[in-house]
Design a protein around this motif. Structure first.
Motif, PDB file in Angstrom:
ATOM      1  N   HIS A 500      48.609  19.338  45.062  1.00 50.95           N
ATOM      2  CA  HIS A 500      49.008  20.610  44.305  1.00 50.95           C
ATOM      3  C   HIS A 500      46.980  21.180  43.847  1.00 50.95           C
ATOM      4  O   HIS A 500      46.195  20.500  44.531  1.00 50.95           O
ATOM      5  N   LEU A 501      47.480  22.138  45.061  1.00 46.70           N
ATOM      6  CA  LEU A 501      45.944  23.029  44.456  1.00 46.70           C
ATOM      7  C   LEU A 501      44.958  23.786  43.637  1.00 46.70           C
ATOM      8  O   LEU A 501      46.712  24.993  43.183  1.00 46.70           O
ATOM      9  N   THR A 502      44.310  23.684  42.674  1.00 49.18           N
ATOM     10  CA  THR A 502      44.851  25.042  41.987  1.00 49.18           C
ATOM     11  C   THR A 502      42.627  25.542  42.342  1.00 49.18           C
ATOM     12  O   THR A 502      41.955  24.848  42.443  1.00 49.18           O
ATOM     13  N   GLY A 503      42.511  26.449  42.471  1.00 49.03           N
ATOM     14  CA  GLY A 503      42.055  27.431  43.392  1.00 49.03           C
ATOM     15  C   GLY A 503      41.091  28.431  42.312  1.00 49.03           C
ATOM     16  O   GLY A 503      41.622  29.391  41.049  1.00 49.03           O
ATOM     17  N   ILE A 504      39.808  28.456  41.539  1.00 48.04           N
ATOM     18  CA  ILE A 504      39.564  29.091  40.997  1.00 48.04           C
ATOM     19  C   ILE A 504      38.116  29.991  41.166  1.00 48.04           C
ATOM     20  O   ILE A 504      37.436  29.615  42.343  1.00 48.04           O
ATOM     21  N   ASP A 505      37.501  31.561  41.037  1.00 50.54           N
ATOM     22  CA  ASP A 505      36.922  31.634  41.425  1.00 50.54           C
ATOM     23  C   ASP A 505      36.930  33.411  40.540  1.00 50.54           C
ATOM     24  O   ASP A 505      38.108  33.431  39.409  1.00 50.54           O
ATOM     25  N   ILE A 506      35.896  34.014  41.103  1.00 50.80           N
ATOM     26  CA  ILE A 506      35.753  35.645  40.257  1.00 50.80           C
ATOM     27  C   ILE A 506      36.572  36.560  40.088  1.00 50.80           C
ATOM     28  O   ILE A 506      36.813  36.809  41.323  1.00 50.80           O
ATOM     29  N   PRO A 507      36.924  36.930  39.169  1.00 48.96           N
ATOM     30  CA  PRO A 507      38.025  38.210  39.363  1.00 48.96           C
ATOM     31  C   PRO A 507      36.947  39.567  40.502  1.00 48.96           C
ATOM     32  O   PRO A 507      36.509  39.308  40.430  1.00 48.96           O
ATOM     33  N   ASP A 508      38.415  39.947  41.333  1.00 47.24           N
ATOM     34  CA  ASP A 508      38.433  41.038  41.939  1.00 47.24           C
ATOM     35  C   ASP A 508      37.859  41.981  41.146  1.00 47.24           C
ATOM     36  O   ASP A 508      39.580  42.751  40.697  1.00 47.24           O
ATOM     37  N   SER A 509      36.881  42.695  40.711  1.00 48.13           N
ATOM     38  CA  SER A 509      36.521  43.748  39.734  1.00 48.13           C
ATOM     39  C   SER A 509      37.012  45.868  40.586  1.00 48.13           C
ATOM     40  O   SER A 509      37.434  46.424  39.549  1.00 48.13           O
ATOM     41  N   ASN A 510      37.166  45.290  41.980  1.00 48.81           N
ATOM     42  CA  ASN A 510      37.926  46.258  42.883  1.00 48.81           C
ATOM     43  C   ASN A 510      39.007  46.718  43.175  1.00 48.81           C
ATOM     44  O   ASN A 510      39.373  47.508  43.640  1.00 48.81           O
ATOM     45  N   ASN A 511      39.907  45.986  42.534  1.00 47.61           N
ATOM     46  CA  ASN A 511      40.805  45.805  42.520  1.00 47.61           C
ATOM     47  C   ASN A 511      42.399  46.047  41.464  1.00 47.61           C
ATOM     48  O   ASN A 511      41.706  44.856  40.520  1.00 47.61           O
ATOM     49  N   PRO A 512      43.457  46.823  41.001  1.00 48.42           N
ATOM     50  CA  PRO A 512      43.850  46.745  39.933  1.00 48.42           C
ATOM     51  C   PRO A 512      44.507  45.172  39.687  1.00 48.42           C
ATOM     52  O   PRO A 512      43.800  45.223  38.160  1.00 48.42           O
ATOM     53  N   ASP A 513      44.991  44.653  40.093  1.00 47.21           N
ATOM     54  CA  ASP A 513      44.875  43.608  39.794  1.00 47.21           C
ATOM     55  C   ASP A 513      43.260  42.097  39.996  1.00 47.21           C
ATOM     56  O   ASP A 513      42.544  42.370  41.554  1.00 47.21           O
TER      57      ASP A 513
END
Length: 733
Positions: A500-513
């Protein structure tokens, strides 16, 4: 134009020190202003009685000290320097039949552990924080029922930092009664900070407190060896059990009594030291040599971009002796103006841009402009256009890195705070251009895959025989590391573990999602796992690490937990920017999750604690090495190469050079700083089966690359210059 030369315009080219060939003995923190004339007179008079034994237990001196300190004479023991008293304390409280242990800190005075280990007594050194402070939580974590002594140097040698009265009280309050706390105040006379702790004043409140002081420093009696300890009677009586009656010679006692009476000489020494320190600090600042404010008669230096050995050996060849504190820092004793002018003259020659980059004039010009940017930013701005023009006409790594640094220096001159703070996520290029460039960086160079491959093999070794594995990736990005890891797992004979892999990263501010990239990464990884026939699942969290509580993750306790952080943690602010230290906070949360393994990959360069000029020199060394790698491995006309250089690394350079405080997010730390940080937070190097030859073969390394092994992994070098370090850690307990 040469701003740097003007820094030392008043320094003579041929120094008086150079004529006399007298060494500047700046390595041992002696009083370089000499000894009291009254001491010399008293010693001359005492020579006629050297045939007799000294006064037992230095009674006269103890009474004089008691009167000065406001304690009783039987609360003082005099020793042949503080060194003898340290040895007596270790013997008495941690002797072989008592099975005691010693705690102290690093960097600090090394004799505490040296004495313990000479007697085969365990000694644990707790790393100080990045601002050279005591980490109270780390201290408490290291306490054992067998801990008997805790040595604290205040002000600390070699850093010059100090504990306030409130901070020392916190330390004393957190330690149990069976631990004797020894506060070594060798430099207390030099202290000017009004809030620095005076441990003698705290003795009545703490029955487990011992204070050490010496006549070797401010009083100028290093050669006669005399110091003293102050404590409550019950501790003094225990030390007296192991002390010889005639341990301090009579001449030392006479000298100390005379020195104690000559307050005028002491005042002169302290004033001259403070004035010399102020002058030295001003000159070092202009020269771009990092120093830390010190309450002692010394400064801790870091030139940035130079090893401590290189500076030490150069100064030694020019009759200046300094003390190496570690691989990167040096300790320097404050001395008379004549000594310090000569020292500065030698440092100026060593660090002059034309010498640092003798065969690379553009890089020398970058450094030269750095000095102007610090002192005369308006004037420097007029010369940056010339640098940029020359850089565009210069082929090869030198020209392209000069362009990147010229842009960064220009932004610093403008004192511009823009949203494009220099991390990899801020770019005007299209997403496909960035992805294509990153793929080239990963496939054509080892600058990223070196850390991935080391971590993957370390993880594979750690999960041998495990049925279920939870992978937590702090900064997963596009997830490229895990494609290779899955292939390793797929090659395991027999039953393979569930992943099982959980990936954490900063949100993409340039994308609606904001989680779009994380979702796409998961879809690609899931498809790859399916092709390999692996039992794989994936979750993601779109957040900044500093805004997230790792304890909120729902991790099945039957799974073996692995935590991976590749080129991520240096973006977190530490105590140099804000409290609480976010790097420590994340490491504490990881520790509390109790992972089987933590893998960490970080650039091996210091862009966190250094001020502008030493940071400029250090970053120019680091990124010039990176650009030289790219120049060798990638075609000159490759479009992706320009994106890698001017967008990926160029934006890092922009952030490292142009921004300060919280706006600087590219805060790399050297390998030894990360090792200290992880050790302090309860981790220890993990045993690994990964070999250098295995990594070299898999990465198909260019002959100019080499791998240097260290206790926690490997450092990747290019032409013998360190670039990046990959490490693996386990819980220390």
């Amino acid at each position: 134009m040469n701003c740097y030369i003007a820094i030392m315009i008043n320094t003579p080219r041929e120094s008086p020190m150079e004529n006399k060939r007298i060494p500047y003995q700046a390595a041992t923190n002696e009083n370089l202003f000499g000894s009291s004339p009254q001491v010399l007179v008293a010693l001359q008079q005492a020579l006629s009685s050297v045939h007799g034994y000294p006064t037992p237990d230095a009674a006269d001196l103890r009474h004089a000290l008691a009167l000065k300190l406001g304690v009783q004479a039987d609360e003082i023991v005099v020793g042949s320097g503080s060194a003898e008293l340290i040895s007596l304390l270790v013997r008495r409280f941690c002797g072989h039949d008592r099975e005691g242990e010693v705690l102290t800190f690093t960097p600090s005075y090394p004799l505490y552990c040296q004495e313990a280990r000479a007697l085969r007594i365990p000694c644990t050194e707790i790393p100080l924080t990045s601002s050279y402070r005591i980490d109270l939580q780390a201290l408490v974590r290291q306490l054992r029922p067998s801990t008997r002594l805790c040595f604290i140097c205040n002000p600390n040698n070699p850093t010059g930092t100090y504990l306030t009265s409130a901070e020392l009280a916190q330390v004393l309050d957190c330690l149990p009664a069976h631990v004797t706390v020894v506060v070594d105040e060798a430099y207390i006379e030099y202290v000017t900070a009004p809030d620095c702790a005076d441990a003698v004043a705290m003795l009545s409140r703490y029955p487990n407190l011992v204070v050490l002081r010496t006549f070797s420093k401010a009083y100028g009696l290093a050669s006669v060896r005399i110091g003293y300890m102050v404590a409550q009677r019950h501790l003094i009586e225990q030390v007296m059990e192991v002390k010889q009656p005639y341990n301090v010679n009579q001449l030392a006692q006479v000298a100390a009594l005379a020195a104690l009476k000559d307050e005028q000489f002491l005042h002169m020494t302290l004033q001259a030291t403070q004035e010399g320190k102020n002058k030295l600090e001003q000159a070092l600042h202009k020269m771009g040599v990092q120093f830390w404010p010190s309450q002692g008669n010394f400064l801790l230096l870091d030139a940035g971009g130079y090893s401590a050995d290189g500076i030490h050996n150069y100064l030694l060849a020019n009759h200046i002796l300094v003390r190496r504190a570690d691989h990167h820092t040096l300790r320097l004793t404050i001395g008379p103006d004549e000594h310090q002018l000569y020292l500065l003259h030698m440092l100026q020659e060593l660090l002059h841009p034309s010498r640092v980059y003798a065969t690379q004039p553009l890089l020398a010009q970058v450094l030269d402009l750095g000095y102007q940017v610090q002192d005369q930013p308006e004037e420097a701005a007029t010369h940056l256009h010339d640098l940029q023009h020359k850089a565009t006409e210069q082929p090869g790594a030198e020209g392209r890195i000069a362009q990147a640094f010229a842009r960064a220096l220009a932004m610093r001159c403008q004192q511009c705070n823009t949203a494009a703070s220099g991390n990899l996520y801020a770019s005007n290029l299209g997403e496909m251009d960035m992805i294509a460039a990153f793929n080239v960086l990963v496939t054509a160079t080892p600058l990223v895959t070196f850390g991935h491959r080391f971590a993957n093999h370390a993880i594979l070794s750690a999960i041998t025989g495990k049925s279920s594995v939870y992978l937590l990736d702090l900064g997963i990005g596009s997830g490229l590391q895990w494609f290779h890891f899955m292939e390793l797992v797929a090659a395991i004979p027999g039953k393979r573990p569930t992943l099982h892999l959980t990936g954490i990263d900063i949100p993409d501010s340039n994308n609606p999602d904001p989680a779009y990239k994380l979702q796409a990464t998961g879809a690609r990884l899931a498809a790859h796992a399916e092709r390999l026939g692996l039992d794989f699942s994936y979750t993601y969290v779109a957040t900044r690490l500093e805004d997230f509580d790792l304890q909120s993750l729902e991790i099945d306790p039957s799974y073996t937990l692995i935590v991976n952080a590749a080129l991520t943690l240096h973006h977190l602010a530490d105590e140099l920017v804000a409290i609480p230290d976010q790097r420590d906070r994340v490491l504490e949360q990881i520790r509390d999750l109790r992972p089987e393994l933590l893998t960490l990959t970080e650039p091996d360069s210091e862009h966190n604690r250094l001020d502008f000029l030493p940071r400029l020199r250090e970053s120019l060394r680091h990124y010039h090495t990176v650009f030289d790698v790219l120049d060798t491995l990638l075609p000159a006309d490759m479009p992706e190469r320009r994106v890698i250089e001017q967008e990926f690394f160029g934006r890092e350079i922009l952030n490292v050079v142009a921004f300060e405080g919280a706006d600087r997010v590219e805060r790399h730390e050297r390998l030894d700083a990360w090792q200290h940080r992880l050790t302090r937070n309860g981790f220890a190097p993990a045993p690994s089966q990964v070999t250098a030859s295995q990594l070299q073969h898999e990465l198909d390394l260019h002959p100019q690359f080499s791998l240097a092994a260290h206790t926690a992994g490997y450092t990747l070098h290019w032409k013998n210059t360190n670039i990046i370090a990959a490490t693996a850690w386990q819980l220390a307990d």
